[in-house]
Structure formats: structure tokens, C-alpha cells
Write a protein that holds these residues in place. Sequence first.
Motif, PDB file in Angstrom:
ATOM      1  N   LYS A 168       0.775  -1.290  -0.052  1.00 24.41           N
ATOM      2  CA  LYS A 168      -0.144   0.121   0.117  1.00 24.41           C
ATOM      3  C   LYS A 168       0.990   1.199  -0.079  1.00 24.41           C
ATOM      4  O   LYS A 168       0.630   2.190   0.504  1.00 24.41           O
ATOM      5  N   GLY A 184     -13.363   2.668  -5.804  1.00 27.42           N
ATOM      6  CA  GLY A 184     -13.580   2.279  -4.321  1.00 27.42           C
ATOM      7  C   GLY A 184     -12.304   1.911  -3.644  1.00 27.42           C
ATOM      8  O   GLY A 184     -11.443   2.643  -3.723  1.00 27.42           O
ATOM      9  N   GLU A 185     -12.273   0.772  -2.842  1.00 28.39           N
ATOM     10  CA  GLU A 185     -11.274   0.350  -2.244  1.00 28.39           C
ATOM     11  C   GLU A 185     -10.041  -0.306  -2.831  1.00 28.39           C
ATOM     12  O   GLU A 185      -9.019  -0.350  -2.480  1.00 28.39           O
ATOM     13  N   GLU A 186     -10.300  -0.425  -4.384  1.00 26.69           N
ATOM     14  CA  GLU A 186      -9.337  -0.810  -5.073  1.00 26.69           C
ATOM     15  C   GLU A 186      -8.400   0.131  -5.627  1.00 26.69           C
ATOM     16  O   GLU A 186      -7.628  -0.195  -6.508  1.00 26.69           O
TER      17      GLU A 186
END
Length: 413
Positions: A62, A176-178
Amino acid sequence: MVLSKSTNTYNRQYWEDSDFPILCQTCLGDNPYIRMTKEQYGKECKICVRPFTVFRWCPGAKMRFKKTEICQTCSKLKNVCQTCLLDLEYGLPIQVRDAALQIQDDLPRNEVNKEYYIQNVDNQMSKYDATQPSNSALKSKGASDLLLRLARTAPYYKRNRPHVCSFWIKGECRRGEECPYRHEKPTDPDDPLADQNIKDRYYGVNDPVAEKLMRRAAAMPALPPPEDRTVTTLYVGNLPDNITEDELRAHFYQYGEIRSLTLVPRAQCAFVQYTTRSAAEHAAEKTFNRLVIGGKRLTIKWGKSQGRQGINDKNESAPVLEPVPGLPGTLPPPPAFLHPFPPQMPPPPNRPNDFFNLHHYGPGGWGGWGPGMAPPVPPPPAPVAPVTPVGLHYPSQDPSRLGAHAHANAPQS
């Protein structure tokens, strides 16, 4: 490879080709199995405008991909990281380091002079040890108090986070979260930290991060010595787990003679007592907020005065303890029928005949009777509500045990 018109393609012997970059621990990341891509002469250095080998890698999960921004020659001139341009030893901007060490920047700014200067530096580094900083001022200067107070002792991996998603700011991001970018509010455009220039950071001028650190250093608290001149003890906290008493003594002995040193491993602290007050003040001045052992910044405080401790102890009232069940003062008063005589009337005087229970009946009064006279019968006691025992009950508290008995004149219950 795309090179600008200012690049001297005829002087390719001074183009840089390296096998590994010069990076700080933060930019390198916490991933021990890092993989890098290497591109020979992939970009121009943003300082000297010479083609150099570019490295690209991901510092961790990340995190955003990072790459080298300047060549190794410019990095060695200032002893900075090729990516973040912060000092490799202290993790601080160049402007803060040069101000603390009183170093004047003498690098040329003109393109022609700069290229000539860089070529001479390359020739010197090829003859001497290339792992050391080429700037002679950095070699001769030692660490200052300001650098020791502001130096970062641990990597700051938060600096490797992804950039803010511009589509999310507009409300158009559909991942979104991707989404690999951050969905956070960007920095205020009016904030000075939002306007950073890589050349200003390298030359140590107009760096907003450096100005912020300088203001923080000016607002740092000091450690004034106590008024009691008899205090010569320093409290040392936040100690590493594996430190020994000999290591701690060897470090603090340089400031003066030590009378005693007490190490408390369970609390990760120690108490260092010097023989003189001047030695204790010197140690407190040199170690407060700047002493780092085993990667941990130690906490330095003055010990407490023994005289003031005694005064405080006298002024403080004794703590009031709760009554313990079963001890005197915690039991309820005994019932009225256990008293041999009413509380409003005094007991009769002790006479020899009372011991053998020999009484003579006759007229008389209470307290003035003699031979031929008998004491009057006391009035019956008023009814008393049963008393509920409080707390624990022990057999020794029962008046009917251990040979205890009521007075002969008391009514039997």
C-alpha cells in the motif's frame, strides 16, 4: 530515453552508471524482499542535468512506487538521499543541517560552472573513497546540539503513502477500495508545505519543511536545574531492554565522576548520582532531549530533593483507612439487657456481703443500705429492638461463651 537540448551528448564519459542507489531507510522501505528496476541513463539529474541510472521500486504494501531523482555525484556532494534529498545521517533537510553546522553553500549555479565543478568532483571521488561525502565541510564538522535534538531516530514510512486521488476530489472515482491512491482531503493550497521545490531543498533555501523544524526547535522545552544545590541525581528513562549498567556508566562518566548508579531494568530507568553539582548540570545540558542509545531517545530529568520530600511528607495528612470488621471500634454497642445496672443509676458500692450474696431485708434505699436492709429491685429495662450484627462474627464476641455470665440481679433473657 529522451534527453533535453541542454544535455551535452558529446561528453558521455561523465554520464553516471551505477549498480545500486544511495537511499535512506525510509525511502528504501520496510520490505526485506524488495525488487528494483534499473534503467541506464533513464533520466536527467534535476540538479546537474546529466543523464544517470534511474532505479524504481515499491517500498512496501500500500505504498507508492518511488524512483531516484538526482545522480549519485550530487547526492554525495550534500550527503543526501537520491529520492527525498534529506540528510542520510540525521534525516533532516539540508537547510537545517547547514544552519546547525554553520556550513556555507559554495556550489555554482551557472550551468557551465556547475558542469565543470561536477566533473572535478567525479575525478576526485574516483581517486579516494567514494562512500564518504565529498564535501570537506561535512567531514570536519561534528554533530551539534540542534541536530541531536531534531534528528529522526526511526524511519518515517508514512512518507511513502500514495498520492491523493484527483478523481476522488472531483467525486468521479469509481474504483472504491481498489483505488491505489488515497481518498483523503488534500493539503490546503495556502499551506506553505504544499509548495515544495526540489532545487530549493537541495540548495537549502526557502524550504518550508526546514522552517517548520526550526520553529519546533525554538519551542522545545529546556531542563532548568533545581534550586536545591544538594541535588546531584539525574533520572534516565526509556532505556533499551538489553542495556547494562557498565554501558550506562561508561556513557555518563564523560561528564564527571559518578558517585552511584542504580539501574532498574523492570521500569526501564536508572538513577545517576554525581559527586558534584557542576558535573550533574553538565550531564543534564548535554543529554536532555538529545541522547539516543540503541535507537531510543532517552528521557532525562532531575532527581527530587530529599529535604523537600520530607517537608511534603509532613504536610500531607495520614490516609484514612476503612475499619476492619471484627476489630474494636467497628462492632455495634452491646444490647441493654447485658448491662447489670441501668445506665442512669450508679452501681452499689462493693461490700463484703455482696461477694457471698448475703443480703438482709429491711427498709432502706438504693446505695445507703446496711445490715437489716436490702437494695430495691431495679425497674425492668425498656424493650430494645434486636440489633443486627455488622461485619464478621467471632465466637469470642458471644457473651455466653468462655465463662461469661450476667449479673445476678439482671433479668434473664
